[in-house]
Structures are given as C-alpha cells and as structure tokens.
Design a protein around this motif. Structure first.
Motif, short mmCIF file in Angstrom:
data_model
loop_
_atom_site.label_atom_id
_atom_site.label_comp_id
_atom_site.label_asym_id
_atom_site.label_seq_id
_atom_site.Cartn_x
_atom_site.Cartn_y
_atom_site.Cartn_z
N ASP A 44 0.80 -1.23 0.00
CA ASP A 44 0.00 0.00 0.00
C ASP A 44 0.83 1.28 0.00
O ASP A 44 0.27 2.36 -0.08
N GLY A 45 2.15 1.16 0.16
CA GLY A 45 2.99 2.34 0.14
C GLY A 45 3.24 2.94 1.50
O GLY A 45 3.99 3.90 1.63
N TYR A 46 2.60 2.42 2.55
CA TYR A 46 2.82 2.90 3.91
C TYR A 46 2.39 1.81 4.88
O TYR A 46 1.63 0.90 4.53
N ASN A 47 2.89 1.91 6.11
CA ASN A 47 2.57 0.93 7.14
C ASN A 47 1.47 1.47 8.04
O ASN A 47 1.60 2.56 8.61
N ALA A 48 0.39 0.72 8.17
CA ALA A 48 -0.72 1.13 9.02
C ALA A 48 -1.61 -0.07 9.29
O ALA A 48 -1.56 -1.08 8.59
N ILE A 49 -2.40 0.04 10.33
CA ILE A 49 -3.44 -0.94 10.59
C ILE A 49 -4.78 -0.21 10.66
O ILE A 49 -4.86 0.96 11.04
N TYR A 90 -4.35 3.72 11.77
CA TYR A 90 -3.31 4.24 12.65
C TYR A 90 -1.96 3.80 12.07
O TYR A 90 -1.76 2.61 11.81
N HIS A 91 -1.08 4.76 11.87
CA HIS A 91 0.23 4.46 11.31
C HIS A 91 1.09 3.71 12.33
O HIS A 91 1.07 4.02 13.53
N ILE A 92 1.84 2.75 11.84
CA ILE A 92 2.69 1.92 12.69
C ILE A 92 4.05 1.78 12.01
O ILE A 92 4.23 2.14 10.84
N ASN A 93 5.01 1.25 12.76
CA ASN A 93 6.35 1.02 12.22
C ASN A 93 6.61 -0.43 11.85
O ASN A 93 7.34 -0.71 10.89
N GLN A 94 6.02 -1.35 12.57
CA GLN A 94 6.26 -2.77 12.34
C GLN A 94 4.93 -3.50 12.16
O GLN A 94 4.33 -3.97 13.13
N PRO A 95 4.45 -3.61 10.93
CA PRO A 95 3.16 -4.29 10.70
C PRO A 95 3.19 -5.77 11.01
O PRO A 95 2.14 -6.38 11.23
N GLU A 96 4.39 -6.38 11.06
CA GLU A 96 4.47 -7.81 11.35
C GLU A 96 4.09 -8.13 12.80
O GLU A 96 3.86 -9.30 13.15
N ASP A 97 4.01 -7.12 13.65
CA ASP A 97 3.63 -7.35 15.05
C ASP A 97 2.13 -7.47 15.24
O ASP A 97 1.67 -7.72 16.36
#
Length: 215
Positions: A44-49, A90-97
């Motif tokens: 998606d071009g950015y990290n978010a959930i 909400y923007h996040i840094n580590q989507p794998e978490d």
C-alpha cells in the motif's frame, strides 16, 4: 503496545485529590476495537493498521454509522470480524507485530500517562465575529448603530478586494480538533472507562480517537 483506539465520550464529572482539590475529568469508553486490515509498505505504500469499532449494543447517542454495503461486508469478512460501524487507520512502524482479528481494548492504555484526543467539536451554527473570534463591539450609547457589526473589511482602491481567509461571520464549531497531552488519572478495566483530566471535544456520545502522546 498501544497505538491508539476509538472510543465514545461518556461525559464529565469531578474528583478530589488527596489535598481536596477539585479536578474536572472526562470519562471515555474505550473500544473494544478489532484489526480489520494491515497495510504494508510493499502493498500500500505505507505501514498502518485499520481498526474497526462497533456500537450496535450501545448506540443510545444516535451516532451515524457507516452504511453497511456489500463492499464493506466483504472487506470485514476477510478478517473474520463482526460487523463494524466505524473504521480508522493508525500508522505503525512494524506491521508484522499485528494480525487480523487482533483485539484492542483499554488494557492497551495501562502504561500510558498522556494521550491525544481527536474528535468533532460541538456545532453552534452561524455566528457573528464577536462570538466566533472574540472581536470587540462598537459603542452602545450616543446613537451608535454599530454594536456588533463587523465594520470595515478592507481598503478601497488598493487592493480593491478582500483577501482570502478574512475573519468574518460564519459557521462556528462542528470541526475536527485535537486536544494534546491530557493526563490519564484512572483506568477502570471492568467498565472499559478511561478517566482523563480536563475536557475533550464534543457532546456526550461523541466518537473520538485516542493516541498516546509523543513526548
């Protein structure tokens, strides 16, 4: 781990500290929210959930829900989550978490001391310059007919126009605003209530977004 959550403003009250000082507080009902989508930099071009929040069991305030379309139902079906009425990223840094269907409730704020609250302010309709911006009024005696009128709004020949952004009468309130660094005084895990010092935007029942303050 606390990234943020959606909640409902319950109302305001007051508490007393050990010195018997009165402290105005606001009660906020948190979540529970469910992860309905995980966005990554590659896809998606950015990290978010994306968090989903449902109020079917507690909609006594008449909040306007998302329209339950087939597209929305299909989107929620992918994560196996129940029907949600509000979605927010909400923007996040580590989507794998994170994982789909993960639950966020008030326990995510147990270690948070300060929060930022974003919501829509109370709409007050059309207002004049005195109420909207605190402009001074004209004379109230000696035949003056300029009590609360705005007065001159610019020069004549030069520039010959009104600059954009001129503060004039118009709609007051009903806009998104953020109150930063509100102190968390108490957490009630049984009722999912967060007690914060001071006031937050909107009337009781207003949908709000909470995020931990960045120090």
């Amino acid at each position: 781990m606390s990234i943020g959550s959606l909640g409902i403003k319950v109302g305001m009250t007051q508490i007393f500290d050990e010195k018997n000082a009165c402290i105005p507080v606001t009660l906020i009902k948190i979540g529970p929210c469910i992860v309905t989508q995980i966005k990554t930099l590659a896809s998606d071009g950015y990290n978010a959930i994306q968090l989903g929040f449902g109020i079917s069991q507690n909609n006594k305030y008449g909040l306007k829900k998302l329209k339950s379309t087939k597209a929305l139902q299909g989107h929620l079906k992918k994560s196996g989550t129940p029907e949600c009425h509000f979605l927010k990223e909400y923007h996040i840094n580590q989507p794998e978490d994170f994982e789909l269907g993960q639950k966020f409730d008030i326990t995510n704020f147990l270690s948070v001391q300060y929060i930022d609250v974003r919501g829509k302010t109370i709409g007050k309709g059309f207002a004049g310059t005195v109420k909207r911006y605190g402009f001074g009024r004209g004379p109230m005696t000696h035949g003056s007919k300029n009590h609360r009128a705005p007065g001159s709004i610019g020069a004549g020949s030069t520039p010959g126009r009104v600059y954009p952004g001129k503060r004039m009468a118009g709609r007051l309130g009903g806009k998104q605003t953020t109150i930063k660094r509100l102190t968390v005084l108490k957490i009630d895990q049984e009722e999912n209530l967060l007690v914060v010092k001071g006031c937050i935007p909107g009337k009781p029942g207003n949908l709000i977004s909470l995020t931990p303050s960045v120090s």
